[in-house]
Design a protein around this motif. Structure first.
Motif, mmCIF file in Angstrom:
data_model
loop_
_atom_site.group_PDB
_atom_site.id
_atom_site.type_symbol
_atom_site.label_atom_id
_atom_site.label_comp_id
_atom_site.label_asym_id
_atom_site.label_seq_id
_atom_site.Cartn_x
_atom_site.Cartn_y
_atom_site.Cartn_z
ATOM 1 N N GLU A 134 0.826 -1.204 0.000
ATOM 2 C CA GLU A 134 0.000 0.000 0.000
ATOM 3 C C GLU A 134 0.863 1.258 0.000
ATOM 4 O O GLU A 134 0.624 2.204 -0.767
ATOM 5 N N GLN A 188 1.447 4.264 -2.828
ATOM 6 C CA GLN A 188 1.226 5.666 -2.470
ATOM 7 C C GLN A 188 2.412 6.542 -2.850
ATOM 8 O O GLN A 188 2.237 7.600 -3.465
ATOM 9 N N TRP A 234 -8.361 2.880 -4.856
ATOM 10 C CA TRP A 234 -7.017 3.280 -4.409
ATOM 11 C C TRP A 234 -6.883 4.788 -4.344
ATOM 12 O O TRP A 234 -6.257 5.318 -3.420
ATOM 13 N N LEU A 261 -6.042 6.193 -0.706
ATOM 14 C CA LEU A 261 -4.744 6.835 -0.498
ATOM 15 C C LEU A 261 -4.842 8.356 -0.514
ATOM 16 O O LEU A 261 -3.884 9.040 -0.159
#
Length: 202
Positions: free
Chosen positions: A18, A22, A62, A66
């Protein structure tokens, strides 16, 4: 800009994948993302979040999760072997698998491509492009060691997510960022302003 391929498999430590996604997007990179079937299940069981399977819905997920609109993101379903990144003629900057299960390691080392992650990793090896694998498992048995050795001999870099302590981390986020910084050093990419080793003055 040639894209990065980022693959997240079903090993524990999903936070690493993750965070890798990012920082790539925050750096305005072009990212092709593959989340394995196992990773979908791990997110649901460990984190309580369902990641959409549909590529367009997953991209929106996402972006929202994020909180970034930067960079370029293309999501692929784990079994879509007709995806552009499954072809050696589609140029990429490199591929990162984080975290990687030992099952993924073993299949790539054996030349077996049951899903898009394994096929794309095989493409990077045959095209002599950067492939970095972060195996999240311990301890390693002899089979693990032999598979990792085969991958290293074939041109992959192996980077188990082991933190350094000389930065005096104060949180899990500090530990995660140290690992992410060292991983992207291998690609020549400065992703986070983070303290590095400094020799003490004598």
């Amino acid at each position: 800009m040639e894209p990065f391929v980022l693959a997240i498999t079903g090993a524990s430590a999903q936070r690493l994948g993750e965070r890798a996604l990012q920082v790539l997007l925050e750096q305005e990179q072009n990212v092709h993302l593959i989340v394995s079937k196992g990773a979908h299940l791990v997110w649901e069981s460990e984190i309580g979040i369902q990641i959409p399977v549909n590529p367009q819905l997953q991209e929106k997920f996402w972006r929202d999760h994020l909180g970034t609109s930067k960079g370029s993101l293309t999501c692929h379903k784990w079994n879509d072997q007709s995806a552009c990144i499954a072809s050696g003629s589609y140029k990429t900057r490199g591929m990162l698998i984080i975290p990687s299960t030992m099952g993924t390691v073993g299949r790539i080392a054996s030349g077996i491509s049951l899903d898009l992650i394994e096929r794309t990793a095989d493409v990077h090896l045959k095209e002599s492009r950067p492939l970095l694998i972060c195996p999240r498992e311990m301890p390693w048995n002899l089979i693990h060691l032999r598979n990792l050795t085969s991958l290293a001999e074939a041109g992959a870099k192996i980077a188990p997510p082991i933190p350094g302590w000389y930065t005096d981390p104060k949180s899990v986020d500090d530990i995660v960022d140290f690992i992410i910084v060292r991983i992207f050093d291998s690609f020549g990419l400065e992703v986070i302003d983070f303290p590095r080793w400094k020799q003490e003055k004598q």
